[in-house]
Scaffold this active site. Structure first.
Site, PDB file in Angstrom:
ATOM      1  N   ASP A  91       0.832  -1.196   0.000  1.00 45.33           N
ATOM      2  CA  ASP A  91       0.000   0.000   0.000  1.00 45.33           C
ATOM      3  C   ASP A  91       0.867   1.246   0.000  1.00 45.33           C
ATOM      4  O   ASP A  91       2.077   1.193   0.246  1.00 45.33           O
ATOM      5  CB  ASP A  91      -1.036  -0.014   1.132  1.00 45.33           C
ATOM      6  CG  ASP A  91      -0.430   0.078   2.513  1.00 45.33           C
ATOM      7  OD1 ASP A  91      -1.137  -0.265   3.461  1.00 45.33           O
ATOM      8  OD2 ASP A  91       0.738   0.513   2.664  1.00 45.33           O
ATOM      9  N   ILE A  92       0.227   2.343  -0.325  1.00 46.87           N
ATOM     10  CA  ILE A  92       0.930   3.616  -0.476  1.00 46.87           C
ATOM     11  C   ILE A  92       1.163   4.213   0.911  1.00 46.87           C
ATOM     12  O   ILE A  92       0.226   4.369   1.700  1.00 46.87           O
ATOM     13  CB  ILE A  92       0.117   4.582  -1.356  1.00 46.87           C
ATOM     14  CG1 ILE A  92      -0.154   3.955  -2.726  1.00 46.87           C
ATOM     15  CG2 ILE A  92       0.844   5.914  -1.510  1.00 46.87           C
ATOM     16  CD1 ILE A  92      -1.121   4.758  -3.589  1.00 46.87           C
ATOM     17  N   ASN A  99      -4.633  12.891   0.508  1.00 48.40           N
ATOM     18  CA  ASN A  99      -6.034  13.308   0.464  1.00 48.40           C
ATOM     19  C   ASN A  99      -6.284  14.549   1.314  1.00 48.40           C
ATOM     20  O   ASN A  99      -7.001  15.478   0.915  1.00 48.40           O
ATOM     21  CB  ASN A  99      -6.938  12.166   0.936  1.00 48.40           C
ATOM     22  CG  ASN A  99      -7.150  11.111  -0.135  1.00 48.40           C
ATOM     23  OD1 ASN A  99      -7.009  11.381  -1.323  1.00 48.40           O
ATOM     24  ND2 ASN A  99      -7.490   9.906   0.277  1.00 48.40           N
ATOM     25  N   ASP A 108      -6.868  10.240  -6.253  1.00 46.99           N
ATOM     26  CA  ASP A 108      -7.207   9.329  -7.353  1.00 46.99           C
ATOM     27  C   ASP A 108      -6.100   9.304  -8.408  1.00 46.99           C
ATOM     28  O   ASP A 108      -5.781   8.249  -8.965  1.00 46.99           O
ATOM     29  CB  ASP A 108      -8.523   9.758  -8.009  1.00 46.99           C
ATOM     30  CG  ASP A 108      -9.735   9.430  -7.148  1.00 46.99           C
ATOM     31  OD1 ASP A 108      -9.588   8.692  -6.155  1.00 46.99           O
ATOM     32  OD2 ASP A 108     -10.843   9.904  -7.480  1.00 46.99           O
ATOM     33  N   GLU A 134      -6.000   2.426  -1.033  1.00 41.22           N
ATOM     34  CA  GLU A 134      -4.640   2.594  -1.542  1.00 41.22           C
ATOM     35  C   GLU A 134      -3.860   1.291  -1.463  1.00 41.22           C
ATOM     36  O   GLU A 134      -2.633   1.286  -1.461  1.00 41.22           O
ATOM     37  CB  GLU A 134      -3.905   3.693  -0.760  1.00 41.22           C
ATOM     38  CG  GLU A 134      -3.523   3.338   0.649  1.00 41.22           C
ATOM     39  CD  GLU A 134      -4.607   3.581   1.689  1.00 41.22           C
ATOM     40  OE1 GLU A 134      -4.257   3.707   2.870  1.00 41.22           O
ATOM     41  OE2 GLU A 134      -5.801   3.633   1.324  1.00 41.22           O
TER      42      GLU A 134
END
Length: 242
Positions: A91-92, A99, A108, A134
């Site tokens: 995951d990021i 965000n 996005d 994510e």
């Protein structure tokens, strides 16, 4: 596939496809270049709908449901053939800050760009999925344990090298953390157990500082108690008289 008799064409035209066509149009899917309501046209509509339900709409990657089906197939193949298969979950890092600071539209853009980088860093035969906001996962069939760290580093470095333009004058850099686990060979495991193995390594990568990959130790020989029970249950079923 042979064409239906001409007498059946009026019946085909009674099919209510407006909602399906509107859905495909909204998703940007290409409609088949064929006579409407012909077999080729209808088959194209069916194929497009099937693809739409198996793909993540933001990234175009395989969605979680299709990913879990791919896990099932790979577990079965490993149990039968004994070939190595790697599961990477990633995951990021610090995605919430993207965000919060730049908005969900920027988030996005980051997700789409990272998805493309992951897809390009692995083989065409590998299954890349978006499994959450994510979160991503990759199933790599026929992947020797010596190759696992190499492909994980390729994914990690590819993402780290990105310069992501999220708006005018705003360019972001992000990193990912990865966890890897191999499906035990010749053992009837389960998607849940395999995911839990890889997730534990992802959590370790996060705890050790992020932007790195961690792998389950002794991946070629580790078999959990739950997996042993699944194996024994499978053997008992095979030995029962019919």
């Amino acid at each position: 596939m042979t064409a239906p008799p001409s007498s059946s064409l009026p019946a085909l035209r009674q099919l209510k496809l407006d909602d399906a066509l509107a859905l495909l149009d909204q998703a940007g899917a290409l409609l088949p270049d064929a006579e409407p309501y012909s077999v080729r046209w209808l088959q194209g509509i069916i194929d497009a709908l099937a693809d739409l339900t198996s793909r993540d709409p933001l990234t175009g990657l395989v969605n979680r449901r299709s990913f879990e089906m791919a896990l099932e197939r790979e577990i079965d193949r490993v149990a039968r053939a004994g070939e190595p298969a790697l599961l990477l979950v990633l995951d990021i890092d610090h995605f919430k800050k993207v965000n919060d600071s730049h908005g969900h539209a920027a988030g996005d853009v980051v997700i789409r760009t990272v998805a493309e980088a992951i897809q390009q860093a692995v083989r065409p035969m590998d299954t890349v999925a978006r499994t959450g906001g994510e979160e991503f996962a990759v199933v790599l069939p026929n992947c020797p344990s010596s190759f696992g760290p190499t492909v994980a580093e390729r994914v990690r470095s590819s993402v780290e090298a990105l310069s992501i333009a999220v708006s005018h004058g705003v360019v972001l850099s992000v990193t990912v953390s990865l966890g890897g686990a191999y499906a035990p060979q010749w053992v009837r495991s389960s998607p849940l157990l395999w995911m839990e193995r890889a997730d534990r390594q992802l959590y370790r990568a996060k705890a050790e500082g992020r932007n790195r990959a961690c792998f389950e130790p002794l991946v070629d020989s580790v078999v959990s108690a739950d997996e042993k029970s699944l194996l024994f249950a499978s053997q008992l079923q095979e030995d029962e008289p019919t």
